[in-house]
Design a protein around this motif. Structure first.
Motif, PDB file in Angstrom:
ATOM      1  N   SER A  34      -4.343   8.335  11.273  1.00  0.00           N
ATOM      2  CA  SER A  34      -4.680   7.140  10.523  1.00  0.00           C
ATOM      3  C   SER A  34      -6.086   6.709  10.912  1.00  0.00           C
ATOM      4  O   SER A  34      -6.444   6.769  12.091  1.00  0.00           O
ATOM      5  CB  SER A  34      -3.683   6.011  10.809  1.00  0.00           C
TER       6      SER A  34
ATOM      7  N   HIS B 157       3.611  -2.126   4.660  1.00  0.00           N
ATOM      8  CA  HIS B 157       2.637  -2.095   5.750  1.00  0.00           C
ATOM      9  C   HIS B 157       2.718  -3.424   6.517  1.00  0.00           C
ATOM     10  O   HIS B 157       2.117  -4.427   6.135  1.00  0.00           O
ATOM     11  CB  HIS B 157       1.233  -1.874   5.208  1.00  0.00           C
TER      12      HIS B 157
ATOM     13  N   SER C 230      -3.383   5.593   4.524  1.00  0.00           N
ATOM     14  CA  SER C 230      -2.894   4.549   3.631  1.00  0.00           C
ATOM     15  C   SER C 230      -3.851   4.389   2.454  1.00  0.00           C
ATOM     16  O   SER C 230      -5.075   4.509   2.611  1.00  0.00           O
ATOM     17  CB  SER C 230      -2.778   3.215   4.369  1.00  0.00           C
ATOM     18  N   SER C 231      -3.283   4.106   1.285  1.00  0.00           N
ATOM     19  CA  SER C 231      -4.120   3.869   0.110  1.00  0.00           C
ATOM     20  C   SER C 231      -4.962   2.612   0.316  1.00  0.00           C
ATOM     21  O   SER C 231      -4.634   1.741   1.132  1.00  0.00           O
ATOM     22  CB  SER C 231      -3.250   3.728  -1.140  1.00  0.00           C
TER      23      SER C 231
ATOM     24  N   ARG D  94       0.849  -1.187   0.000  1.00  0.00           N
ATOM     25  CA  ARG D  94       0.000   0.000   0.000  1.00  0.00           C
ATOM     26  C   ARG D  94       0.888   1.242   0.000  1.00  0.00           C
ATOM     27  O   ARG D  94       2.079   1.166   0.317  1.00  0.00           O
ATOM     28  CB  ARG D  94      -0.916   0.028   1.243  1.00  0.00           C
ATOM     29  N   ASP D  95       0.308   2.366  -0.363  1.00  0.00           N
ATOM     30  CA  ASP D  95       1.013   3.641  -0.285  1.00  0.00           C
ATOM     31  C   ASP D  95       0.675   4.322   1.032  1.00  0.00           C
ATOM     32  O   ASP D  95      -0.370   4.061   1.645  1.00  0.00           O
ATOM     33  CB  ASP D  95       0.612   4.555  -1.449  1.00  0.00           C
ATOM     34  N   LEU D  96       1.550   5.216   1.444  1.00  0.00           N
ATOM     35  CA  LEU D  96       1.378   5.982   2.675  1.00  0.00           C
ATOM     36  C   LEU D  96       1.556   7.454   2.365  1.00  0.00           C
ATOM     37  O   LEU D  96       2.535   7.840   1.711  1.00  0.00           O
ATOM     38  CB  LEU D  96       2.413   5.540   3.713  1.00  0.00           C
TER      39      LEU D  96
END
Length: 408
Positions: free
Chosen positions: A404, A79, A183-184, A66-68
């Motif tokens: 988050s 992740h 997160s994506s 995932r992206d952050l």
């Protein structure tokens, strides 16, 4: 058997049932089939590591792809998740070996400059280079006493979250680049996150969604449940808020006004507030929010140069940091960081250092959360040039506190 006789192996899709059973036992919850199948949707066996003893999985660590969001950018991030060791195999360095193997593989792959996780216990992960990078406000609101003012404008729509899936995902993706700590949610993540299972409700209702529509379309949403309650004096229902996502102040006010005025409820809980949560400045009596601070994301820099160059900086920075990283020695050494809001560059240097720190301290300040001044006051960051800590601390801050919305 000795620890050396238990090799670490890549997982396969067929390992999922055993992994699920190990995680349920490690975190002391029942293995429920519907939840287990939902989690299978996002399981990545090629990013999972298992340890077996006589064919049985006794230790596991995994990662999601995932992206952050970080200050001024969105970066690929490891992740880390589903880390556990069977109680029969504790004190055999299995966790240490798994974490070191995972860090090394992620570093060698070169795709993700940082790793991120939620910690079951805060004492575990600093020894692997993770720093506490964000905190959250847990709110327990007495709705009527808090005194949220009336809000006007816009339109609210409610219904099952699945009916609004496209609107939820579109708004989340639109706001993601500006929300450090988010997160994506690629692929099947929305399927997983919107899964709603009776065993996870703790006596509350099914999950519900509310959308706020302004002049330009959907500007906010919230996900929540309610749990009824009665006393001889009347209703004592509770609203359990899961997510509040708002693009505008009007959307934010209207959503919270809705959540704090649902009929027959008197309180609301929200476990994912940010340290700069605007609700603190909207209510008439902030004490009725009963906020408490809890830890959230822990960040580990896998590649110091790439990670520091990937994010942006609130004020111009030109600093040399002498970094120590026992587990990933390629990170150890002096790094010169230059950057501002428009870009950044970080490279090795032989020049004199301004600051000295461990890699976990860079992880702690990476999202713009903890202040470098506080780490220096705790003795974790050394100042070699007068004023360097204050100047660097100002640069590492950001316009929003990191937050988050989910535990992964």
């Amino acid at each position: 058997m000795t620890e050396a006789e238990l090799p670490i192996q890549p997982a396969t899709p067929d390992d999922w049932d055993e992994v699920g059973a190990l995680m349920a036992a490690s975190f002391h919850h029942a293995l429920e089939s519907d939840v287990h199948e939902s989690e299978r949707l996002v399981f990545e066996p090629d990013r999972s590591l298992v340890v077996r003893d006589e064919g049985r999985v006794v230790a596991h660590a995994a990662a999601f792809t995932r992206d952050l969001t970080v200050p001024g950018a969105v970066v690929p991030a490891t992740h880390v998740t589903m880390v556990g060791v069977a109680p029969t195999h504790r004190r055999r360095r299995l966790l240490t070996r798994l974490m070191e193997r995972q860090l090394g593989e992620a570093r060698d792959a070169g795709r993700e400059p940082v790793a991120v996780l939620w910690a079951s216990e805060g004492r575990i992960y600093p020894r692997f280079g993770y720093g506490l990078a964000s905190q959250r406000l847990v709110l327990d609101v007495t709705a009527l006493e808090a005194g949220l003012p009336e809000a006007a404008g816009g339109r609210l729509r409610t219904g099952p979250p699945d009916t609004f899936r496209t609107e939820l995902a579109d708004l989340y993706d639109r706001l993601l680049p500006d929300r450090p700590g988010w997160s994506s949610r690629p692929g099947r993540w929305w399927d997983h996150l919107l899964g709603d299972f009776p065993g996870q409700r703790d006596g509350a209702t099914e999950r519900r969604a509310v959308l706020y529509e302004g002049a330009d379309g959907v500007e906010g949403y919230a996900l929540w449940r309610t749990k009824g309650g009665w006393t001889p004096g009347g209703p004592t229902g509770e609203v359990r808020v899961q997510e509040v996502v708002a693009a505008t102040p009007d959307a934010y006010r209207q959503l919270w006004r809705f959540l704090l005025s649902i009929d027959l409820t008197r309180t609301a809980t929200y476990p994912f507030g940010s340290l700069d949560e605007p609700l603190q400045h909207l209510v008439a009596e902030p004490r009725q929010l009963v906020p408490r601070v809890a830890d959230a994301l822990w960040v580990r820099l896998l590649d110091v140069g790439a990670a520091l160059a990937a994010r942006r900086y609130r004020t111009p920075v030109d600093v040399v940091v002498d970094v120590t990283d026992p587990l990933l020695p390629d990170n150890t050494g002096r790094w010169r960081l230059t950057g501002d809001r428009t870009g950044a560059h970080c490279e090795r240097t032989g020049g004199p250092a301004d600051l000295t720190c461990d890699v976990r301290d860079l992880g702690a300040v990476y999202l713009g959360g903890p202040d470098l001044n506080a780490l220096a006051a705790a003795g974790r960051v050394g100042e070699l040039v007068p004023g360097a800590v204050a100047r660097t601390a100002a640069a590492f801050g950001w316009d929003r506190a990191p937050a988050s919305l989910e535990v992964f």
